[in-house]
Design a protein around this motif. Structure first.
Motif, short mmCIF file in Angstrom:
data_model
loop_
_atom_site.label_atom_id
_atom_site.label_comp_id
_atom_site.label_asym_id
_atom_site.label_seq_id
_atom_site.Cartn_x
_atom_site.Cartn_y
_atom_site.Cartn_z
N ASP A 337 0.86 -1.19 0.00
CA ASP A 337 0.00 0.00 0.00
C ASP A 337 0.89 1.23 0.00
O ASP A 337 1.93 1.25 0.64
N ILE A 338 0.43 2.26 -0.72
CA ILE A 338 1.21 3.50 -0.72
C ILE A 338 0.52 4.46 0.25
O ILE A 338 -0.60 4.93 -0.03
N ALA A 339 1.17 4.74 1.38
CA ALA A 339 0.57 5.64 2.38
C ALA A 339 0.51 7.05 1.81
O ALA A 339 1.35 7.42 0.98
N PRO A 340 -0.48 7.85 2.25
CA PRO A 340 -0.62 9.21 1.69
C PRO A 340 0.65 10.05 1.77
O PRO A 340 1.03 10.71 0.81
N GLU A 341 1.35 10.00 2.93
CA GLU A 341 2.57 10.81 3.07
C GLU A 341 3.65 10.35 2.07
O GLU A 341 4.40 11.14 1.52
N GLN A 342 3.66 9.03 1.84
CA GLN A 342 4.65 8.49 0.90
C GLN A 342 4.28 8.94 -0.53
O GLN A 342 5.16 9.31 -1.31
N ALA A 343 2.99 8.93 -0.83
CA ALA A 343 2.55 9.37 -2.17
C ALA A 343 2.93 10.84 -2.39
O ALA A 343 3.37 11.22 -3.48
N MET A 344 2.78 11.65 -1.34
CA MET A 344 3.14 13.08 -1.47
C MET A 344 4.65 13.24 -1.69
O MET A 344 5.09 14.00 -2.55
N ALA A 345 5.42 12.50 -0.89
CA ALA A 345 6.89 12.61 -1.02
C ALA A 345 7.32 12.15 -2.41
O ALA A 345 8.16 12.77 -3.06
N ALA A 372 3.49 23.20 1.31
CA ALA A 372 4.11 23.78 2.50
C ALA A 372 3.63 23.04 3.75
O ALA A 372 4.42 22.76 4.66
N GLN A 373 2.33 22.71 3.79
CA GLN A 373 1.82 21.97 4.96
C GLN A 373 2.46 20.59 5.03
O GLN A 373 2.79 20.10 6.10
N PHE A 374 2.63 19.97 3.88
CA PHE A 374 3.22 18.63 3.86
C PHE A 374 4.67 18.66 4.31
O PHE A 374 5.12 17.87 5.14
N VAL A 375 5.43 19.62 3.77
CA VAL A 375 6.87 19.54 3.95
C VAL A 375 7.36 20.27 5.23
O VAL A 375 8.47 20.03 5.70
N GLY A 376 6.47 21.11 5.80
CA GLY A 376 6.86 21.84 7.01
C GLY A 376 8.14 22.63 6.75
O GLY A 376 8.28 23.24 5.69
N ASP A 377 9.08 22.57 7.70
CA ASP A 377 10.32 23.33 7.44
C ASP A 377 11.48 22.40 7.06
O ASP A 377 12.64 22.75 7.17
N ARG A 378 11.13 21.21 6.56
CA ARG A 378 12.19 20.25 6.23
C ARG A 378 13.10 20.73 5.08
O ARG A 378 14.22 20.28 4.94
N LEU A 379 12.55 21.61 4.22
CA LEU A 379 13.38 22.05 3.09
C LEU A 379 14.06 23.41 3.34
O LEU A 379 14.71 23.94 2.46
N LEU A 412 12.48 15.08 1.79
CA LEU A 412 11.05 15.08 1.46
C LEU A 412 10.25 14.12 2.34
O LEU A 412 9.11 14.39 2.68
N LEU A 413 10.87 13.00 2.69
CA LEU A 413 10.14 12.03 3.50
C LEU A 413 10.05 12.52 4.94
O LEU A 413 11.05 12.99 5.50
N PRO A 414 8.85 12.43 5.52
CA PRO A 414 8.70 12.87 6.91
C PRO A 414 9.62 12.06 7.83
O PRO A 414 9.89 10.88 7.55
N ASP A 415 10.07 12.71 8.92
CA ASP A 415 10.90 11.97 9.89
C ASP A 415 10.05 10.87 10.49
O ASP A 415 8.85 11.03 10.66
N GLU A 416 10.68 9.76 10.81
CA GLU A 416 9.94 8.62 11.43
C GLU A 416 9.37 9.05 12.77
O GLU A 416 9.98 9.78 13.51
#
Ligand code: SF4
Length: 416
Positions: A337-345, A372-379, A412-416
């Motif tokens: 399954d492709i989780a939503p956060e993974q699909a966004m990344a 911006a909501q997805f990536v927060g300040d990761r970039l 791009l991938l959210p921290d675990e």
């Protein structure tokens, strides 16, 4: 890899950029309801020394049984992919890849295409590509393929140096590439791509220049240029390990890429994706499906699919694949399954590999969340370091960012 920064070109006085050329003409919701179709044909006369694709030499007698299995899979996949309203799934492109699809007869290709037409709602103007090996094409066959509905040819030319072709284990000569292109034109093909490789053992800048010059003389619509990656399990891998061959030098490889990009852009080609250049409007719709992270259904031994929130892959062995389809079983052997956060990344990662970049309003429409909501300040750090640039709703890698793309992608991938 190095790349040049300014991707805007001027045609008849108008500034065209990958962004304006690749802007989808349909809404993202419409595109997400489609599925690109990929048919894998795993036959080759011989194995090239660098190849790690799921393809086999010496099994040509299996062709008819394989085609029958593929016909069954197309029918089953068409049923599986029906819309919630029970209608056939729309498809905008079909791609025969391999292997060497041109080793099938015109009648076999035609049966496979007709099966796609009856199990899927294929657009009237669908892009239908066949990969071909220049050494396997005849004039008569190309007329037949054009008549069967193939409207785009993609040829594995790889080089115009006879000695490099031999070192790669290719079965064709430079002259056969030119001949295949002229046969294809005579048969009515206007959309033709050739693949070329650089960073080859013993390849000099002079070899590469000559290859590009001869390729440009053909006046084709599209070029795909790949740097050689030496994969484990190939003869090239063991020869590198034993010192028989030396991999291409990384700096030379980067220079070759930069040289090709400048030359092709001067000639009017647009570098719309890291490895792909086309004349305006001649980009590959099918390949863009992958970069836009849109649904696709791969059929045939070892083919991959990304569809309905899942990613799955088929049985690799053509023999086993045929057995499964004889029993009318879908041949997917792995699925996730492709989780939503993974699909966004993944959507962001794939789009940032294209020259156009990520279209932020489309991202928001697709995921009901802003980028911006997805990536927060990761970039933030990589933006401050100048690796990214914004322009009219697009986010893309800067010239420097293209050299350091991994620094961006890993964030791009959210921290675990
Ligand atoms: S022709 Fe293509 S698929 Fe076949 S062995 Fe060579 S590189 Fe691999």
């Amino acid at each position: 890899m190095k790349n040049t920064g300014d991707k805007t070109i001027s045609i008849a006085g108008t500034q065209l950029s990958p962004q304006t050329l690749l802007q989808p003409t349909e809404s993202i919701q419409q595109l997400l309801e489609t599925a690109a179709l990929y048919l894998h044909i795993p036959f080759c006369h011989t194995r090239c020394y660098y190849c790690d694709f799921n393809t086999y030499a010496g099994i040509l007698p299996l062709r008819e049984a394989y085609v029958r299995a593929l016909l069954t899979e197309i029918e089953l996949a068409g049923q599986m992919a029906r819309t919630t309203a029970g209608e056939k799934r729309r498809s905008r492109s079909i791609f025969f890849g391999g292997g060497t699809p041109s080793l099938l007869s015109v009648a076999q290709i035609s049966r496979l295409l007709n099966a796609c037409f009856s199990s899927f709602a294929v657009d009237k103007d669908a892009e239908i590509t066949l990969e071909a090996n220049p050494g396997t094409l005849t004039q008569e066959q190309l007329f037949g393929l054009r008549e069967a509905g193939i409207n785009r040819l993609s040829m594995g030319a790889q080089s115009f140096s006879a000695s490099l072709l031999q070192k790669l284990g290719r079965i064709h000569s430079p002259e056969e590439i030119v001949q295949a292109v002229s046969y294809a034109r005579a048969a009515g093909f206007t959309s033709i791509n050739i693949d070329l490789m650089f960073g080859l053992p013993d390849q000099t800048m002079q070899d590469w220049r000559e290859t590009l010059e001869r390729a440009l003389e053909l006046g084709l619509a599209h070029f795909s240029l790949y740097s050689l990656i030496i994969e484990e399990g190939t003869p090239f891998y063991s020869w590198t390990q034993s010192g028989k061959i030396k991999p291409g030098d990384e700096d030379l490889c980067a220079d070759m890429y930069e040289y090709a990009d400048e030359l092709l852009q001067k000639a009017g080609y647009i570098n719309y994706e890291i490895s792909n250049w086309s004349l305006p409007g001649q980009h590959s719709r099918h390949n863009l499906t992958y970069w836009q992270n849109l649904p696709y259904i791969g059929m045939g031994a070892g083919a991959y699919s990304s569809f309905a929130g899942k990613r799955f892959s088929n049985e690799l062995s053509p023999h086993e694949y045929i057995k499964m389809l004889k029993a009318r079983r879908l041949p997917a052997v792995e699925s996730e399954d492709i989780a939503p956060e993974q699909a966004m990344a993944e959507t962001a990662f794939l789009a940032l590999r294209t020259a156009a970049g990520l279209h932020l309003p489309t991202f928001e429409q697709r995921f009901a969340k802003t980028f911006a909501q997805f990536v927060g300040d990761r970039l933030r750090m990589v933006e401050e370091a100048g690796l990214l640039e914004h322009e009219d709703g697009w986010l893309r890698l800067s010239k420097r960012g293209r050299l350091l793309g991994n620094e961006v992608f890993m964030r791009l991938l959210p921290d675990e």
